[in-house]
Design a protein around this motif. Structure first.
Motif, PDB file in Angstrom:
ATOM      1  N   PHE A  86       3.308 -14.007 -13.877  1.00 25.57           N
ATOM      2  CA  PHE A  86       1.903 -14.416 -13.990  1.00 25.57           C
ATOM      3  C   PHE A  86       1.641 -15.713 -13.229  1.00 25.57           C
ATOM      4  CE2 PHE A  86       1.085 -11.234 -17.203  1.00 25.57           C
ATOM      5  CZ  PHE A  86      -0.238 -10.935 -16.952  1.00 25.57           C
ATOM      6  N   GLU A  87       2.569 -16.638 -13.290  1.00 24.61           N
ATOM      7  CA  GLU A  87       2.432 -17.891 -12.539  1.00 24.61           C
ATOM      8  C   GLU A  87       2.320 -17.582 -11.051  1.00 24.61           C
ATOM      9  OE1 GLU A  87       1.873 -21.757 -11.908  1.00 24.61           O
ATOM     10  OE2 GLU A  87       2.565 -21.214 -13.912  1.00 24.61           O
ATOM     11  N   ASN A  88       3.172 -16.700 -10.585  1.00 29.88           N
ATOM     12  CA  ASN A  88       3.170 -16.300  -9.187  1.00 29.88           C
ATOM     13  C   ASN A  88       1.864 -15.578  -8.834  1.00 29.88           C
ATOM     14  OD1 ASN A  88       4.206 -16.030  -6.643  1.00 29.88           O
ATOM     15  ND2 ASN A  88       5.397 -14.210  -7.127  1.00 29.88           N
ATOM     16  N   ALA A  89       1.467 -14.627  -9.669  1.00 31.48           N
ATOM     17  CA  ALA A  89       0.251 -13.852  -9.406  1.00 31.48           C
ATOM     18  C   ALA A  89      -0.996 -14.728  -9.470  1.00 31.48           C
ATOM     19  CB  ALA A  89       0.137 -12.708 -10.414  1.00 31.48           C
ATOM     20  N   HIS A  90      -0.954 -15.747 -10.308  1.00 32.35           N
ATOM     21  CA  HIS A  90      -2.115 -16.623 -10.480  1.00 32.35           C
ATOM     22  C   HIS A  90      -2.461 -17.359  -9.189  1.00 32.35           C
ATOM     23  CE1 HIS A  90      -4.568 -19.946 -12.097  1.00 32.35           C
ATOM     24  NE2 HIS A  90      -4.996 -18.999 -12.893  1.00 32.35           N
ATOM     25  N   LYS A 144       1.055  -0.318  -2.744  1.00 29.18           N
ATOM     26  CA  LYS A 144       2.427  -0.772  -3.016  1.00 29.18           C
ATOM     27  C   LYS A 144       3.314  -0.591  -1.789  1.00 29.18           C
ATOM     28  CE  LYS A 144       4.410   0.311  -6.993  1.00 29.18           C
ATOM     29  NZ  LYS A 144       4.767   1.083  -8.212  1.00 29.18           N
ATOM     30  N   SER A 145       3.128   0.524  -1.068  1.00 33.16           N
ATOM     31  CA  SER A 145       3.991   0.811   0.079  1.00 33.16           C
ATOM     32  C   SER A 145       3.754  -0.160   1.243  1.00 33.16           C
ATOM     33  CB  SER A 145       3.811   2.248   0.550  1.00 33.16           C
ATOM     34  OG  SER A 145       2.549   2.422   1.166  1.00 33.16           O
ATOM     35  N   ARG A 146       2.585  -0.769   1.302  1.00 33.98           N
ATOM     36  CA  ARG A 146       2.300  -1.694   2.412  1.00 33.98           C
ATOM     37  C   ARG A 146       2.262  -3.153   1.983  1.00 33.98           C
ATOM     38  NH1 ARG A 146      -2.948   0.596   1.501  1.00 33.98           N
ATOM     39  NH2 ARG A 146      -4.422  -1.067   1.036  1.00 33.98           N
ATOM     40  N   SER A 147       2.657  -3.411   0.730  1.00 31.22           N
ATOM     41  CA  SER A 147       2.626  -4.780   0.207  1.00 31.22           C
ATOM     42  C   SER A 147       4.045  -5.303   0.029  1.00 31.22           C
ATOM     43  CB  SER A 147       1.905  -4.823  -1.139  1.00 31.22           C
ATOM     44  OG  SER A 147       0.568  -4.368  -0.995  1.00 31.22           O
ATOM     45  N   GLU A 148       4.175  -6.612   0.138  1.00 30.79           N
ATOM     46  CA  GLU A 148       5.472  -7.250  -0.057  1.00 30.79           C
ATOM     47  C   GLU A 148       5.828  -7.224  -1.554  1.00 30.79           C
ATOM     48  OE1 GLU A 148       7.483 -11.691   0.281  1.00 30.79           O
ATOM     49  OE2 GLU A 148       5.501 -11.324   1.172  1.00 30.79           O
ATOM     50  N   HIS A 149       7.055  -6.798  -1.847  1.00 24.80           N
ATOM     51  CA  HIS A 149       7.529  -6.757  -3.229  1.00 24.80           C
ATOM     52  C   HIS A 149       8.039  -8.136  -3.644  1.00 24.80           C
ATOM     53  CE1 HIS A 149      10.442  -5.695  -6.508  1.00 24.80           C
ATOM     54  NE2 HIS A 149       9.354  -5.089  -6.917  1.00 24.80           N
ATOM     55  N   ILE A 150       7.595  -8.609  -4.769  1.00 21.67           N
ATOM     56  CA  ILE A 150       8.003  -9.914  -5.273  1.00 21.67           C
ATOM     57  C   ILE A 150       9.106  -9.693  -6.298  1.00 21.67           C
ATOM     58  CG2 ILE A 150       7.274 -11.982  -6.506  1.00 21.67           C
ATOM     59  CD1 ILE A 150       4.394 -11.279  -5.539  1.00 21.67           C
ATOM     60  N   ILE A 151      10.233 -10.317  -6.096  1.00 24.32           N
ATOM     61  CA  ILE A 151      11.364 -10.152  -7.011  1.00 24.32           C
ATOM     62  C   ILE A 151      11.434 -11.358  -7.925  1.00 24.32           C
ATOM     63  CG2 ILE A 151      13.851  -9.898  -7.219  1.00 24.32           C
ATOM     64  CD1 ILE A 151      13.763  -8.552  -4.428  1.00 24.32           C
ATOM     65  N   VAL A 152      11.386 -11.105  -9.227  1.00 24.51           N
ATOM     66  CA  VAL A 152      11.501 -12.181 -10.220  1.00 24.51           C
ATOM     67  C   VAL A 152      12.563 -11.789 -11.227  1.00 24.51           C
ATOM     68  CG1 VAL A 152      10.302 -13.503 -11.985  1.00 24.51           C
ATOM     69  CG2 VAL A 152       9.094 -12.799  -9.936  1.00 24.51           C
TER      70      VAL A 152
END
Length: 152
Positions: A86-90, A144-152
């Motif tokens: 959530f911090e990242n998405a915010h 999703k297929s064209r977006s960068e995946h964020i790993i947490v």
């Protein structure tokens, strides 16, 4: 006698009159936890059931059940990772729209339930709803297929 016990007994009696096969009183504990991430409140509720399992649900910024956990360490670890996400998405410029879309989906779910439980829905309407939902799911998969995946 505790007022909650009396209310619980009254509800149980009324449910049995409706035909409930079984009503179990469980000695559980309910907790509410709130965090502030910038101007966004993220809150959770969890309860510990009679089997010492933890049922966790996020309630803000939108409600979603998160699952059942075996111990408090798993609950804390899940919340920790969730808060980081959530911090990242915010920080995204789209965060408020994301929350708005998610809240709309929650409202739609409730409206769908009311619709199906209170109206005789015709096949044409149901087919249209399924088609529209498939379009939404396809849009999400494509994004999703064209977006960068964020790993947490």
């Amino acid at each position: 006698m505790n007022a909650n016990t009396v209310k619980g007994d009254t509800i149980e009696a009324r449910l049995r009159c409706l035909g409930a096969n079984d009503v179990q009183q469980v000695q559980g504990t309910l907790y509410f936890v709130t965090f502030d991430i910038s101007d966004c409140e993220v809150s959770y509720t969890y309860n510990i059931n009679a089997k010492n399992k933890y049922f966790l649900q996020r309630i803000k910024p939108y409600p979603i059940p998160e699952g059942i956990f075996s111990n408090e360490g798993q609950v804390v670890e899940f919340i920790k990772r969730d808060l980081i996400k959530f911090e990242n998405a915010h920080h995204s410029h789209n965060f408020s729209k994301f929350v708005e879309v998610t809240q709309m989906i929650q409202t739609t779910t409730k409206e769908m339930e009311t619709f199906f439980l209170n109206y005789n829905v015709d096949k044409e309407c149901l087919d249209q709803l399924l088609e529209d939902l498939e379009t939404i799911q396809r849009t999400i998969r494509n994004a999703k297929s064209r977006s960068e995946h964020i790993i947490v």
